[in-house]
Write a protein that holds these residues in place. Sequence first.
Motif, PDB file in Angstrom:
ATOM      1  N   HIS A  30     -11.998  -0.148  -4.595  1.00  0.00           N
ATOM      2  CA  HIS A  30     -12.772  -0.224  -3.352  1.00  0.00           C
ATOM      3  C   HIS A  30     -13.596   1.033  -3.093  1.00  0.00           C
ATOM      4  O   HIS A  30     -14.145   1.199  -1.995  1.00  0.00           O
ATOM      5  CB  HIS A  30     -11.849  -0.558  -2.180  1.00  0.00           C
ATOM      6  CG  HIS A  30     -11.244  -1.924  -2.290  1.00  0.00           C
ATOM      7  ND1 HIS A  30     -11.974  -3.086  -2.116  1.00  0.00           N
ATOM      8  CD2 HIS A  30      -9.993  -2.324  -2.607  1.00  0.00           C
ATOM      9  CE1 HIS A  30     -11.188  -4.133  -2.306  1.00  0.00           C
ATOM     10  NE2 HIS A  30      -9.979  -3.696  -2.612  1.00  0.00           N
ATOM     11  N   PHE A  76      -1.052   6.355   1.221  1.00  0.00           N
ATOM     12  CA  PHE A  76      -1.002   5.585   2.465  1.00  0.00           C
ATOM     13  C   PHE A  76       0.455   5.380   2.819  1.00  0.00           C
ATOM     14  O   PHE A  76       1.293   5.163   1.942  1.00  0.00           O
ATOM     15  CB  PHE A  76      -1.640   4.205   2.294  1.00  0.00           C
ATOM     16  CG  PHE A  76      -3.141   4.220   2.248  1.00  0.00           C
ATOM     17  CD1 PHE A  76      -3.879   4.604   3.354  1.00  0.00           C
ATOM     18  CD2 PHE A  76      -3.808   3.830   1.103  1.00  0.00           C
ATOM     19  CE1 PHE A  76      -5.264   4.602   3.321  1.00  0.00           C
ATOM     20  CE2 PHE A  76      -5.193   3.822   1.056  1.00  0.00           C
ATOM     21  CZ  PHE A  76      -5.930   4.215   2.163  1.00  0.00           C
ATOM     22  N   VAL A 115      -7.860  10.505  -0.406  1.00  0.00           N
ATOM     23  CA  VAL A 115      -6.586   9.887  -0.023  1.00  0.00           C
ATOM     24  C   VAL A 115      -5.490  10.346  -0.979  1.00  0.00           C
ATOM     25  O   VAL A 115      -5.600  10.159  -2.191  1.00  0.00           O
ATOM     26  CB  VAL A 115      -6.684   8.346  -0.053  1.00  0.00           C
ATOM     27  CG1 VAL A 115      -5.324   7.717   0.228  1.00  0.00           C
ATOM     28  CG2 VAL A 115      -7.714   7.864   0.966  1.00  0.00           C
ATOM     29  N   VAL A 150     -12.824   6.054   4.543  1.00  0.00           N
ATOM     30  CA  VAL A 150     -11.434   5.746   4.192  1.00  0.00           C
ATOM     31  C   VAL A 150     -10.906   4.534   4.967  1.00  0.00           C
ATOM     32  O   VAL A 150     -10.524   3.518   4.372  1.00  0.00           O
ATOM     33  CB  VAL A 150     -10.511   6.964   4.428  1.00  0.00           C
ATOM     34  CG1 VAL A 150      -9.057   6.595   4.152  1.00  0.00           C
ATOM     35  CG2 VAL A 150     -10.941   8.141   3.557  1.00  0.00           C
ATOM     36  N   THR A 156     -10.733   0.619   3.582  1.00  0.00           N
ATOM     37  CA  THR A 156      -9.354   0.212   3.278  1.00  0.00           C
ATOM     38  C   THR A 156      -9.037  -1.116   3.957  1.00  0.00           C
ATOM     39  O   THR A 156      -8.489  -2.043   3.340  1.00  0.00           O
ATOM     40  CB  THR A 156      -8.366   1.302   3.730  1.00  0.00           C
ATOM     41  OG1 THR A 156      -8.636   2.492   2.984  1.00  0.00           O
ATOM     42  CG2 THR A 156      -6.923   0.878   3.511  1.00  0.00           C
ATOM     43  N   LEU A 183      -7.598   1.918  -4.492  1.00  0.00           N
ATOM     44  CA  LEU A 183      -8.563   2.949  -4.075  1.00  0.00           C
ATOM     45  C   LEU A 183      -9.769   2.968  -5.018  1.00  0.00           C
ATOM     46  O   LEU A 183     -10.918   3.033  -4.578  1.00  0.00           O
ATOM     47  CB  LEU A 183      -7.887   4.325  -4.059  1.00  0.00           C
ATOM     48  CG  LEU A 183      -6.843   4.538  -2.957  1.00  0.00           C
ATOM     49  CD1 LEU A 183      -6.006   5.779  -3.244  1.00  0.00           C
ATOM     50  CD2 LEU A 183      -7.516   4.665  -1.597  1.00  0.00           C
ATOM     51  N   LEU A 187       0.834  -1.201   0.000  1.00  0.00           N
ATOM     52  CA  LEU A 187       0.000   0.000   0.000  1.00  0.00           C
ATOM     53  C   LEU A 187       0.873   1.258   0.000  1.00  0.00           C
ATOM     54  O   LEU A 187       0.456   2.312  -0.453  1.00  0.00           O
ATOM     55  CB  LEU A 187      -0.873  -0.031   1.257  1.00  0.00           C
ATOM     56  CG  LEU A 187      -2.262   0.547   1.198  1.00  0.00           C
ATOM     57  CD1 LEU A 187      -3.050   0.047   0.013  1.00  0.00           C
ATOM     58  CD2 LEU A 187      -3.008   0.252   2.488  1.00  0.00           C
ATOM     59  N   ILE A 225     -12.843   4.211  -2.677  1.00  0.00           N
ATOM     60  CA  ILE A 225     -12.329   5.139  -1.652  1.00  0.00           C
ATOM     61  C   ILE A 225     -11.932   6.440  -2.362  1.00  0.00           C
ATOM     62  O   ILE A 225     -11.262   6.394  -3.396  1.00  0.00           O
ATOM     63  CB  ILE A 225     -11.132   4.492  -0.911  1.00  0.00           C
ATOM     64  CG1 ILE A 225     -11.612   3.191  -0.236  1.00  0.00           C
ATOM     65  CG2 ILE A 225     -10.533   5.451   0.116  1.00  0.00           C
ATOM     66  CD1 ILE A 225     -10.498   2.263   0.184  1.00  0.00           C
ATOM     67  N   THR A 268      -1.661   1.302  -5.244  1.00  0.00           N
ATOM     68  CA  THR A 268      -2.580   1.939  -4.295  1.00  0.00           C
ATOM     69  C   THR A 268      -3.716   2.651  -5.027  1.00  0.00           C
ATOM     70  O   THR A 268      -4.869   2.576  -4.606  1.00  0.00           O
ATOM     71  CB  THR A 268      -1.802   2.935  -3.408  1.00  0.00           C
ATOM     72  OG1 THR A 268      -0.814   2.191  -2.727  1.00  0.00           O
ATOM     73  CG2 THR A 268      -2.715   3.615  -2.411  1.00  0.00           C
ATOM     74  N   ALA A 281      -3.018   7.376   6.754  1.00  0.00           N
ATOM     75  CA  ALA A 281      -3.663   7.898   5.557  1.00  0.00           C
ATOM     76  C   ALA A 281      -3.333   9.378   5.454  1.00  0.00           C
ATOM     77  O   ALA A 281      -3.631  10.156   6.362  1.00  0.00           O
ATOM     78  CB  ALA A 281      -5.175   7.695   5.633  1.00  0.00           C
TER      79      ALA A 281
END
Length: 434
Positions: A115, A286, A283, A250, A254, A112, A101, A117, A108, A271
């Motif tokens: 998912h 990470f 974000v 977030v 995650t 993101l 990550l 985010i 990443t 984050a």
Amino acid sequence: MKVLIVGGGGREHALAWKCAQSARVTRVFVAPGNAGTAREPKTVNVAIAADDITALLEFAAREAIDLTIIGPEGPLVAGIVDRFGAAGLRCFGPSRAAARLEGSKAHTKEFLVRHGIPSARHATFTRANFSADYVRAQRLPVVVKADGLAAGKGVVICETHEAALASCLAMLAGDFGAAGETIVVEEFLSGEEVSFIVIAHDQQVLPLATSQDHKRRDDGDRGPNTGGMGAYSPAPIVDAALHARIMREVIEPTLRGLRADGNPYTGFLYAGLMIAPDGTPNVLEFNCRFGDPETQPIMMRLRSDLTRLCEAAIDGELDTVHAQWDEQAALGVVMAAAGYPDAFRKGEPIAGLDAAARLPGKVFHAGTLARGTEIVTNGGRVLCAVGLGVDIVAAQRQAYDLVAAIHWNLVQYRRDIGHRAVARELGGESLTGV
Ligand code: AMP
């Protein structure tokens, strides 16, 4: 119990200092540590580099270390937690697979998006599929990032398309070595940056105190990006509502995503967020470890035993522990060598450390080395002076009193750490952050 802290910067000084305060800790080893860790009670430096996993493992086994905490990302991304675990040693941090990550920005970004985010719109390129037309079509400024670890230097904010193309081509041509073989070109986000750090074990989460840092070298948040020139905690912008939103939008997705991908996460999860004017927590990145310099003010505020929190995470019992925080604010000012973040000189004798030690607050060391009876500069970021106070203004005053007591030839530091929070306070807002 015996604790090993891996790393030698200001973050590791703060982690070691905090662990040494625990009544159940008899010894803290720091590998390799610095001149500041060498001076702490119960604490000993060990001359092993942070990325020498084999030597660290041998040392931890020989000394029967009960808990190892990893400071920097390098050894985590290289799999130190897996190696220690296989040898039956308790090591706090994510596995190599979970640490990706931080290790790959392209990975990443894909994570993101997959998912759901929030983060900046982006495209990923290699030399094989690079599109200058894509870059030219982006709104300015545009952000160019090297995929891999580049010691905080792999992000360029470009004000013109020519500069963006030049950055892309330089990275793809090998300016950052393998880290730049893949690049991410990303939309520029405006807003206020927040560091949101939690201790995680799979789906269990213990949020730590919030913080904000200053990445740019010069006053007014100008000049080149650095590893960080100062930080404070709490972040006044993160009120209870935003805190809940960050957890929901977030942190929780995650950790669910990591589990779903087969890489459940244990360790500090950091984050880096850009809070948009409408409150969306985008974000930026990470990190798979604690931030530097955020660790220094956050550890100043932590009342709980850090070793217990880390052990609870390793044992899957995070939901049985709480973190107690000092209600005061903490603010840290990084004192750096002239030239940082580019080439800088080492070996300058540092004056005033003993006088500073008699003042309230705490000076954490980073790039320092004991040479005979002197302590000399030995890195770009040299010290982080941390003050505590009823509000950010008071913490800032205490931190700058420490800074004023210390001097070396060509020291540089920012005079305005905390300026946004100070402006809020002077505008009449009270300390609302978490
Ligand atoms: P990163 O290592 O990705 O966090 O980037 C380092 C710093 O660059 C961040 O802390 C931000 O200050 C800045 N930055 C990165 N990405 C963006 C973006 N998309 N928009 C605005 N600033 C950014």
